[in-house]
Design an enzyme around this catalytic site. Structure first.
Site, PDB file in Angstrom:
ATOM      1  N   SER A  73       0.839  -1.203   0.000  1.00  0.00           N
ATOM      2  CA  SER A  73       0.000   0.000   0.000  1.00  0.00           C
ATOM      3  C   SER A  73       0.867   1.243   0.000  1.00  0.00           C
ATOM      4  CB  SER A  73      -0.898   0.007   1.247  1.00  0.00           C
ATOM      5  OG  SER A  73      -1.516   1.263   1.448  1.00  0.00           O
TER       6      SER A  73
ATOM      7  N   TYR B 134      -2.172  -0.951  10.410  1.00  0.00           N
ATOM      8  CA  TYR B 134      -2.295  -1.354   9.006  1.00  0.00           C
ATOM      9  C   TYR B 134      -1.061  -0.927   8.209  1.00  0.00           C
ATOM     10  CZ  TYR B 134      -4.094  -1.224   4.177  1.00  0.00           C
ATOM     11  OH  TYR B 134      -4.273  -1.380   2.820  1.00  0.00           O
TER      12      TYR B 134
END
EC number: 1.-.-.-
Length: 289
Positions: free
Chosen positions: A181, A194
């Site tokens: 990401s 995350y």
């Protein structure tokens, strides 16, 4: 529909009270397929596992793989209706699809899923580690030990388990693709745990690439930016969902289909001299790697 015509003024405010989110409940629906795309057999005869392949980026990659000739196992948690829709779209390309529900954070499930795939298709050539979850919190003080462990188990432990179980079946020329990401590079104040898992995925990708280079197995990653997937309405409040992706240079969120080509490239022989690399698909944000 051209993705560039989509959501330049944001999305309808919406929220789903469950994770994973359900793609069929999103408004507008994400674009998962380029109907004008014609495969050229880049993955003909190959077998792929895609975790989180029922919806979002995983679905888009699965459909593109199918158009290139691959048979596919879709691993997903419990979003059965989304998974069935993905299976139908894959089988339209005259390839085979196996649906395997369960928790990829569980090592035993990973072992069983790989074995089911090999038993069903006879081999394994491509592993796409894509499943993930996120739980926004305003402060690290609000991240419980339970949340921390669950996020790491789904996002990074699953990649260790899936890769370990898949490796005995992978041969020279096979490929592993991990979804990381933009948060691995930029960080995110609301997604500390995350973002940490996504940073770990980058290091995992690079380390595994070095580890497997002499075996001829390539390991690469894709780093999405703000993409219109079920994870967004399933995690963020309505107002943040409405603004999702508008702060990119392109002024809109990306669509899952806009990632499909990156996964096809990394799965195919066209990336034969690429390993340990990350492709950034983020609407124009510049990343220092």
């Amino acid at each position: 529909m051209n993705p560039m015509d989509r959501q330049t003024e944001g999305q309808e405010p919406q929220h789903q009270d469950r994770q994973p989110g359900i793609e069929s409940k999103m408004n507008p629906l994400p674009l998962s397929e380029d109907e004008d795309y014609r495969g050229s057999g880049k993955l003909k005869g190959k077998v792929a596992i895609i975790t989180g392949g029922d919806s979002g980026i995983g679905r888009a990659a699965a459909i593109a793989f199918a158009k290139e000739g691959a048979d596919i196992s879709i691993l997903y948690l419990d979003e059965h209706s989304d998974a069935e829709e993905t299976r139908k779209r894959i089988e339209k390309e005259n390839v085979r699809c196996l649906l395997i529900p369960g928790d990829v954070g569980d090592e035993n499930h990973c072992e069983q899923a790989v074995q089911q795939t090999v038993d069903h298709f006879g081999k394994l050539d491509i592993l796409v580690n894509n499943a993930a979850e996120q739980h926004p919190q305003d402060s690290i003080l609000n991240i419980s030990t339970e949340q921390l462990e669950k996020t790491f188990r789904t996002n990074i432990f699953s990649m260790f388990h899936m890769t370990k179980k898949a490796l005995p079946h992978l041969q020279e020329g096979c490929a592993i693709i991990n979804t990381t990401s933009i948060t691995a590079y930029e960080g995110d104040t609301a997604l500390i745990d995350y973002s940490s898992t996504k940073g770990a995925i980058v290091s995992f990708t690079r380390s595994m690439a070095k580890s497997l280079a002499d075996k001829g197995i390539r390991v690469n990653a894709v780093a999405p930016g703000p993409i219109w997937t079920p994870l967004i309405p399933a995690t963020f409040p309505e107002e943040k969902v409405k603004q999702h992706g508008l702060d990119t240079p392109m002024g809109r969120p990306g669509q899952p289909v806009e990632h499909a080509g990156a996964y096809v490239l990394l799965a195919s022989d066209e990336s034969s001299y690429m390993t340990g690399q990350t492709i950034h698909v983020n609407g124009g944000r510049f990343i220092s790697t």
